[in-house]
Scaffold this motif. Structure first.
Motif, PDB file in Angstrom:
ATOM      1  N   ILE A  71       0.835  -1.213   0.000  1.00  0.00           N
ATOM      2  CA  ILE A  71       0.000   0.000   0.000  1.00  0.00           C
ATOM      3  C   ILE A  71       0.866   1.258   0.000  1.00  0.00           C
ATOM      4  O   ILE A  71       0.547   2.243  -0.661  1.00  0.00           O
ATOM      5  CB  ILE A  71      -0.973  -0.026   1.198  1.00  0.00           C
ATOM      6  N   GLU A  72       1.995   1.222   0.716  1.00  0.00           N
ATOM      7  CA  GLU A  72       2.881   2.383   0.761  1.00  0.00           C
ATOM      8  C   GLU A  72       3.501   2.689  -0.595  1.00  0.00           C
ATOM      9  O   GLU A  72       3.809   3.839  -0.899  1.00  0.00           O
ATOM     10  CB  GLU A  72       3.982   2.166   1.804  1.00  0.00           C
ATOM     11  N   LYS A  73       3.672   1.680  -1.439  1.00  0.00           N
ATOM     12  CA  LYS A  73       4.250   1.894  -2.762  1.00  0.00           C
ATOM     13  C   LYS A  73       3.224   2.409  -3.768  1.00  0.00           C
ATOM     14  O   LYS A  73       3.599   2.871  -4.845  1.00  0.00           O
ATOM     15  CB  LYS A  73       4.867   0.599  -3.284  1.00  0.00           C
ATOM     16  N   PRO A  76      -1.014   8.009  -4.960  1.00  0.00           N
ATOM     17  CA  PRO A  76      -2.251   8.573  -4.390  1.00  0.00           C
ATOM     18  C   PRO A  76      -3.465   8.478  -5.309  1.00  0.00           C
ATOM     19  O   PRO A  76      -4.597   8.467  -4.839  1.00  0.00           O
ATOM     20  CB  PRO A  76      -1.894  10.033  -4.118  1.00  0.00           C
ATOM     21  N   ASP A  77      -3.253   8.372  -6.597  1.00  0.00           N
ATOM     22  CA  ASP A  77      -4.399   8.296  -7.510  1.00  0.00           C
ATOM     23  C   ASP A  77      -4.840   6.851  -7.794  1.00  0.00           C
ATOM     24  O   ASP A  77      -5.785   6.636  -8.544  1.00  0.00           O
ATOM     25  CB  ASP A  77      -4.091   9.021  -8.821  1.00  0.00           C
ATOM     26  N   LEU A  80      -5.620   2.046  -3.986  1.00  0.00           N
ATOM     27  CA  LEU A  80      -5.137   1.906  -2.609  1.00  0.00           C
ATOM     28  C   LEU A  80      -4.816   3.246  -1.955  1.00  0.00           C
ATOM     29  O   LEU A  80      -4.637   3.323  -0.752  1.00  0.00           O
ATOM     30  CB  LEU A  80      -3.898   1.013  -2.588  1.00  0.00           C
ATOM     31  N   LYS A  81      -4.730   4.300  -2.728  1.00  0.00           N
ATOM     32  CA  LYS A  81      -4.542   5.683  -2.271  1.00  0.00           C
ATOM     33  C   LYS A  81      -3.160   5.969  -1.672  1.00  0.00           C
ATOM     34  O   LYS A  81      -2.871   7.093  -1.311  1.00  0.00           O
ATOM     35  CB  LYS A  81      -5.615   6.100  -1.250  1.00  0.00           C
ATOM     36  N   GLY A  82      -2.324   4.974  -1.473  1.00  0.00           N
ATOM     37  CA  GLY A  82      -0.960   5.209  -0.996  1.00  0.00           C
ATOM     38  C   GLY A  82      -0.859   5.563   0.480  1.00  0.00           C
ATOM     39  O   GLY A  82      -1.800   5.402   1.259  1.00  0.00           O
ATOM     40  N   LYS A  83       0.309   6.077   0.825  1.00  0.00           N
ATOM     41  CA  LYS A  83       0.636   6.407   2.214  1.00  0.00           C
ATOM     42  C   LYS A  83      -0.240   7.543   2.722  1.00  0.00           C
ATOM     43  O   LYS A  83      -0.501   8.502   2.023  1.00  0.00           O
ATOM     44  CB  LYS A  83       2.102   6.811   2.288  1.00  0.00           C
ATOM     45  N   GLY A  84      -0.699   7.414   3.982  1.00  0.00           N
ATOM     46  CA  GLY A  84      -1.505   8.457   4.602  1.00  0.00           C
ATOM     47  C   GLY A  84      -2.998   8.268   4.425  1.00  0.00           C
ATOM     48  O   GLY A  84      -3.786   8.953   5.073  1.00  0.00           O
ATOM     49  N   SER A  85      -3.432   7.343   3.576  1.00  0.00           N
ATOM     50  CA  SER A  85      -4.862   7.124   3.350  1.00  0.00           C
ATOM     51  C   SER A  85      -5.458   6.271   4.479  1.00  0.00           C
ATOM     52  O   SER A  85      -4.738   5.732   5.316  1.00  0.00           O
ATOM     53  CB  SER A  85      -5.071   6.414   2.007  1.00  0.00           C
ATOM     54  N   ASP A  86      -6.770   6.190   4.497  1.00  0.00           N
ATOM     55  CA  ASP A  86      -7.443   5.348   5.492  1.00  0.00           C
ATOM     56  C   ASP A  86      -7.058   3.879   5.322  1.00  0.00           C
ATOM     57  O   ASP A  86      -6.918   3.148   6.304  1.00  0.00           O
ATOM     58  CB  ASP A  86      -8.963   5.504   5.390  1.00  0.00           C
ATOM     59  N   HIS A  88      -4.187   2.845   4.263  1.00  0.00           N
ATOM     60  CA  HIS A  88      -2.850   2.726   4.830  1.00  0.00           C
ATOM     61  C   HIS A  88      -2.899   2.694   6.351  1.00  0.00           C
ATOM     62  O   HIS A  88      -2.162   1.928   6.987  1.00  0.00           O
ATOM     63  CB  HIS A  88      -1.964   3.884   4.354  1.00  0.00           C
ATOM     64  N   LYS A  89      -3.751   3.502   6.941  1.00  0.00           N
ATOM     65  CA  LYS A  89      -3.878   3.503   8.408  1.00  0.00           C
ATOM     66  C   LYS A  89      -4.341   2.140   8.907  1.00  0.00           C
ATOM     67  O   LYS A  89      -3.855   1.643   9.927  1.00  0.00           O
ATOM     68  CB  LYS A  89      -4.859   4.584   8.848  1.00  0.00           C
ATOM     69  N   ALA A  90      -5.283   1.523   8.191  1.00  0.00           N
ATOM     70  CA  ALA A  90      -5.740   0.177   8.564  1.00  0.00           C
ATOM     71  C   ALA A  90      -4.608  -0.837   8.396  1.00  0.00           C
ATOM     72  O   ALA A  90      -4.455  -1.744   9.227  1.00  0.00           O
ATOM     73  CB  ALA A  90      -6.937  -0.217   7.715  1.00  0.00           C
TER      74      ALA A  90
END
Length: 139
Positions: A71-73, A76-77, A80-86, A88-90
């Motif tokens: 997910i970190e890789k 943002p578009d 998975l929305k990338g780092k910092g998204s909901d 990613h938090k999960a």
């Protein structure tokens, strides 16, 4: 830091007394009270359960860790929305659970299996000496 480490160490050791006693006393009491066949069954059952659990914990911990990295890789578009998204938090929460699974819980079961087997071997003569291996209850 020394005070924090001391508090954590004391609490950890205190919490590990009951599980440690269970691992040590279970084969001893089973062999003495129920006999050689019962302790053999206990060891086989413990081995089968611990191997399955250790493999499962190690694999699931690694999967959670890899999911977070995946997910970190992501950009943002992407979905998975990338780092910092909901999402990613999960994944970070999942990784928090997964790291102890992968790094400590799975491998620790190996020690539990070895300890139970070695204790049973060390006390095998005692188990056999108790009513010819039938145990106190002569089952």
């Amino acid at each position: 830091y020394d005070a924090c480490i001391g508090i954590s160490t004391k609490a950890s050791l205190k919490e590990m007394v009951a599980p440690g006693a269970m691992v040590i006393l279970t084969p001893l009491l089973t062999g003495i009270f129920f006999g050689v066949y019962a302790v053999s069954g206990l060891l086989v059952g413990s081995l089968v359960a611990a191997v399955q659990l250790a493999i499962s914990m190690s694999n699931s911990g690694g999967a959670w860790d890899n999911a977070k990295k995946y997910i970190e890789k992501a950009t943002p578009d992407s979905d998975l929305k990338g780092k910092g998204s909901d999402i990613h938090k999960a994944a970070v929460v999942g990784d928090t659970v997964g790291d102890p699974f992968k790094d400590t819980s799975g491998p620790a079961l190996n020690i539990v299996m070895k300890l139970m087997a070695v204790l049973s071997l060390v006390f095998a003569d005692t188990f056999y000496a108790t009513n010819g291996g039938a145990g106190v209850f002569q089952l």
